[in-house]
Write a protein that holds these residues in place. Structure first.
Motif, PDB file in Angstrom:
ATOM      1  N   GLY A  93       0.799  -1.224   0.000  1.00  0.00           N
ATOM      2  CA  GLY A  93       0.000   0.000   0.000  1.00  0.00           C
ATOM      3  C   GLY A  93       0.827   1.267   0.000  1.00  0.00           C
ATOM      4  N   TRP A  94       2.053   1.185  -0.507  1.00  0.00           N
ATOM      5  CA  TRP A  94       2.920   2.352  -0.570  1.00  0.00           C
ATOM      6  C   TRP A  94       2.642   3.124  -1.851  1.00  0.00           C
ATOM      7  CZ3 TRP A  94       7.836  -0.989   0.466  1.00  0.00           C
ATOM      8  CH2 TRP A  94       7.828  -1.413   1.797  1.00  0.00           C
ATOM      9  N   GLN A  95       2.939   4.393  -1.836  1.00  0.00           N
ATOM     10  CA  GLN A  95       2.729   5.245  -3.004  1.00  0.00           C
ATOM     11  C   GLN A  95       3.672   4.835  -4.134  1.00  0.00           C
ATOM     12  OE1 GLN A  95       0.235   7.280  -3.009  1.00  0.00           O
ATOM     13  NE2 GLN A  95       0.571   8.061  -5.039  1.00  0.00           N
ATOM     14  N   ILE A  96       3.160   4.797  -5.348  1.00  0.00           N
ATOM     15  CA  ILE A  96       3.986   4.501  -6.515  1.00  0.00           C
ATOM     16  C   ILE A  96       4.424   5.824  -7.122  1.00  0.00           C
ATOM     17  CG2 ILE A  96       4.005   3.504  -8.836  1.00  0.00           C
ATOM     18  CD1 ILE A  96       2.092   1.385  -7.838  1.00  0.00           C
ATOM     19  N   PRO A  97       5.736   6.021  -7.302  1.00  0.00           N
ATOM     20  CA  PRO A  97       6.217   7.294  -7.829  1.00  0.00           C
ATOM     21  C   PRO A  97       5.911   7.455  -9.320  1.00  0.00           C
ATOM     22  CG  PRO A  97       8.046   5.778  -7.585  1.00  0.00           C
ATOM     23  CD  PRO A  97       6.827   5.098  -7.015  1.00  0.00           C
ATOM     24  N   ASN A  98       5.863   8.690  -9.748  1.00  0.00           N
ATOM     25  CA  ASN A  98       5.750   9.045 -11.168  1.00  0.00           C
ATOM     26  C   ASN A  98       4.455   8.601 -11.830  1.00  0.00           C
ATOM     27  OD1 ASN A  98       8.380  10.115 -10.954  1.00  0.00           O
ATOM     28  ND2 ASN A  98       9.253   8.109 -11.392  1.00  0.00           N
ATOM     29  N   ILE A  99       3.359   8.516 -11.078  1.00  0.00           N
ATOM     30  CA  ILE A  99       2.081   8.277 -11.741  1.00  0.00           C
ATOM     31  C   ILE A  99       1.462   9.646 -12.019  1.00  0.00           C
ATOM     32  CG2 ILE A  99       1.680   5.987 -10.747  1.00  0.00           C
ATOM     33  CD1 ILE A  99      -0.313   7.225  -8.818  1.00  0.00           C
ATOM     34  N   PRO A 100       0.744   9.771 -13.139  1.00  0.00           N
ATOM     35  CA  PRO A 100       0.149  11.064 -13.486  1.00  0.00           C
ATOM     36  C   PRO A 100      -0.821  11.542 -12.400  1.00  0.00           C
ATOM     37  CG  PRO A 100      -0.041   9.487 -15.296  1.00  0.00           C
ATOM     38  CD  PRO A 100       0.474   8.736 -14.121  1.00  0.00           C
ATOM     39  N   ALA A 101      -0.943  12.855 -12.271  1.00  0.00           N
ATOM     40  CA  ALA A 101      -1.834  13.428 -11.256  1.00  0.00           C
ATOM     41  C   ALA A 101      -3.289  13.132 -11.569  1.00  0.00           C
ATOM     42  CB  ALA A 101      -1.605  14.929 -11.146  1.00  0.00           C
ATOM     43  N   PHE A 102      -3.638  13.087 -12.863  1.00  0.00           N
ATOM     44  CA  PHE A 102      -5.025  12.833 -13.265  1.00  0.00           C
ATOM     45  C   PHE A 102      -5.073  11.681 -14.250  1.00  0.00           C
ATOM     46  CE2 PHE A 102      -5.077  17.159 -11.765  1.00  0.00           C
ATOM     47  CZ  PHE A 102      -6.238  17.190 -11.007  1.00  0.00           C
ATOM     48  N   CYS A 103      -6.135  10.896 -14.156  1.00  0.00           N
ATOM     49  CA  CYS A 103      -6.367   9.755 -15.031  1.00  0.00           C
ATOM     50  C   CYS A 103      -6.892  10.255 -16.383  1.00  0.00           C
ATOM     51  CB  CYS A 103      -7.383   8.823 -14.366  1.00  0.00           C
ATOM     52  SG  CYS A 103      -7.768   7.341 -15.319  1.00  0.00           S
ATOM     53  N   VAL A 104      -6.878   9.399 -17.398  1.00  0.00           N
ATOM     54  CA  VAL A 104      -7.426   9.779 -18.700  1.00  0.00           C
ATOM     55  C   VAL A 104      -8.926  10.039 -18.623  1.00  0.00           C
ATOM     56  CG1 VAL A 104      -5.659   8.620 -20.063  1.00  0.00           C
ATOM     57  CG2 VAL A 104      -7.679   7.359 -19.399  1.00  0.00           C
ATOM     58  N   CYS A 105      -9.589   9.513 -17.590  1.00  0.00           N
ATOM     59  CA  CYS A 105     -11.024   9.747 -17.415  1.00  0.00           C
ATOM     60  C   CYS A 105     -11.303  11.118 -16.795  1.00  0.00           C
ATOM     61  CB  CYS A 105     -11.648   8.638 -16.568  1.00  0.00           C
ATOM     62  SG  CYS A 105     -11.181   8.669 -14.821  1.00  0.00           S
ATOM     63  N   GLY A 106     -10.238  11.812 -16.330  1.00  0.00           N
ATOM     64  CA  GLY A 106     -10.382  13.139 -15.759  1.00  0.00           C
ATOM     65  C   GLY A 106     -10.398  13.181 -14.243  1.00  0.00           C
ATOM     66  N   LYS A 107     -10.481  12.024 -13.599  1.00  0.00           N
ATOM     67  CA  LYS A 107     -10.498  11.988 -12.131  1.00  0.00           C
ATOM     68  C   LYS A 107      -9.083  12.038 -11.582  1.00  0.00           C
ATOM     69  CE  LYS A 107     -14.817   9.472 -11.695  1.00  0.00           C
ATOM     70  NZ  LYS A 107     -15.457   8.257 -11.235  1.00  0.00           N
ATOM     71  N   LYS A 108      -8.977  12.467 -10.299  1.00  0.00           N
ATOM     72  CA  LYS A 108      -7.675  12.492  -9.624  1.00  0.00           C
ATOM     73  C   LYS A 108      -7.140  11.068  -9.551  1.00  0.00           C
ATOM     74  CE  LYS A 108      -5.527  14.240  -5.381  1.00  0.00           C
ATOM     75  NZ  LYS A 108      -4.234  14.168  -5.933  1.00  0.00           N
ATOM     76  N   ASN A 109      -5.892  10.903  -9.914  1.00  0.00           N
ATOM     77  CA  ASN A 109      -5.298   9.572  -9.987  1.00  0.00           C
ATOM     78  C   ASN A 109      -4.742   9.133  -8.639  1.00  0.00           C
ATOM     79  OD1 ASN A 109      -4.683   7.264 -11.310  1.00  0.00           O
ATOM     80  ND2 ASN A 109      -3.091   8.109 -12.600  1.00  0.00           N
ATOM     81  N   SER A 110      -4.890   7.862  -8.342  1.00  0.00           N
ATOM     82  CA  SER A 110      -4.316   7.227  -7.159  1.00  0.00           C
ATOM     83  C   SER A 110      -4.121   5.758  -7.507  1.00  0.00           C
ATOM     84  CB  SER A 110      -5.257   7.358  -5.956  1.00  0.00           C
ATOM     85  OG  SER A 110      -6.418   6.581  -6.170  1.00  0.00           O
ATOM     86  N   VAL A 111      -3.440   5.048  -6.658  1.00  0.00           N
ATOM     87  CA  VAL A 111      -3.240   3.619  -6.908  1.00  0.00           C
ATOM     88  C   VAL A 111      -4.589   2.910  -6.947  1.00  0.00           C
ATOM     89  CG1 VAL A 111      -2.278   1.484  -5.968  1.00  0.00           C
ATOM     90  CG2 VAL A 111      -0.918   3.569  -5.947  1.00  0.00           C
ATOM     91  N   ASP A 112      -5.455   3.210  -5.992  1.00  0.00           N
ATOM     92  CA  ASP A 112      -6.772   2.570  -5.958  1.00  0.00           C
ATOM     93  C   ASP A 112      -7.557   2.864  -7.233  1.00  0.00           C
ATOM     94  OD1 ASP A 112      -6.317   1.468  -3.464  1.00  0.00           O
ATOM     95  OD2 ASP A 112      -7.175   3.174  -2.406  1.00  0.00           O
ATOM     96  N   HIS A 113      -7.538   4.129  -7.677  1.00  0.00           N
ATOM     97  CA  HIS A 113      -8.269   4.495  -8.897  1.00  0.00           C
ATOM     98  C   HIS A 113      -7.679   3.777 -10.109  1.00  0.00           C
ATOM     99  CE1 HIS A 113     -10.655   6.829 -11.695  1.00  0.00           C
ATOM    100  NE2 HIS A 113      -9.538   6.988 -12.413  1.00  0.00           N
ATOM    101  N   THR A 114      -6.361   3.712 -10.187  1.00  0.00           N
ATOM    102  CA  THR A 114      -5.702   3.077 -11.320  1.00  0.00           C
ATOM    103  C   THR A 114      -6.071   1.599 -11.416  1.00  0.00           C
ATOM    104  OG1 THR A 114      -3.868   4.619 -11.133  1.00  0.00           O
ATOM    105  CG2 THR A 114      -3.449   2.633 -12.381  1.00  0.00           C
ATOM    106  N   LEU A 115      -6.271   0.952 -10.276  1.00  0.00           N
ATOM    107  CA  LEU A 115      -6.604  -0.469 -10.283  1.00  0.00           C
ATOM    108  C   LEU A 115      -8.034  -0.755 -10.735  1.00  0.00           C
ATOM    109  CD1 LEU A 115      -4.856  -1.565  -6.984  1.00  0.00           C
ATOM    110  CD2 LEU A 115      -4.150  -2.132  -9.308  1.00  0.00           C
TER     111      LEU A 115
END
Length: 134
Positions: A93-115
């Motif tokens: 559950g650690w933060q993954i570096p260098n992921i974009p701030a926002f997803c292609v869907c327009g929502k704020k990006n996070s590990v949970d959202h990306t999954l």
């Protein structure tokens, strides 16, 4: 002697090898007991949150099996350094570096959202990998 070992002193001249080994084993045992106690406290805490969830999932039977699998390229059982780093970070559950701030869907990006995002991220990647399997 115990303090010297804990301070990782390289010169332990004047001490018998057996004594150094025994004290080292005792130090390691004490450390293991402290870590297990801390993990037990985290898991028992009803407000443990993400860390509690990560520890609980990591303790499940078979949860670490992927760490001991032989890397066989022909079967796709190979992770490069970045993939391995990301897998460990996801596991705990650690933060993954260098992921974009926002997803292609327009929502704020996070590990949970990306999954879970259906517009991009790992859900589509996993789907396509299964789809493209021979």
């Amino acid at each position: 002697l115990r303090k010297l070992i804990l301070d990782q002193q390289s010169t332990l001249d004047g001490y018998q090898t057996e004594t150094v080994a025994e004290v080292t084993r005792d130090c390691l045992k004490d450390k293991e007991v402290r870590l297990l106690r801390k993990i037990t406290e985290i898991v028992a805490d009803p407000s443990g949150g993400r860390l509690k969830r990560s520890i609980t999932l990591a303790q499940e039977k078979g949860a670490g099996a992927w760490l001991t699998v032989l890397p066989i390229g022909s079967l796709g059982w190979v992770l490069n350094k970045e993939e391995f780093r990301d897998a460990i970070r996801l596991r705990y559950g650690w933060q993954i570096p260098n992921i974009p701030a926002f997803c292609v869907c327009g929502k704020k990006n996070s590990v949970d959202h990306t999954l879970i995002c259906k517009n991009g991220g790992y859900l589509i990647f996993r789907h396509n990998k299964i789809r493209d399997t021979n």
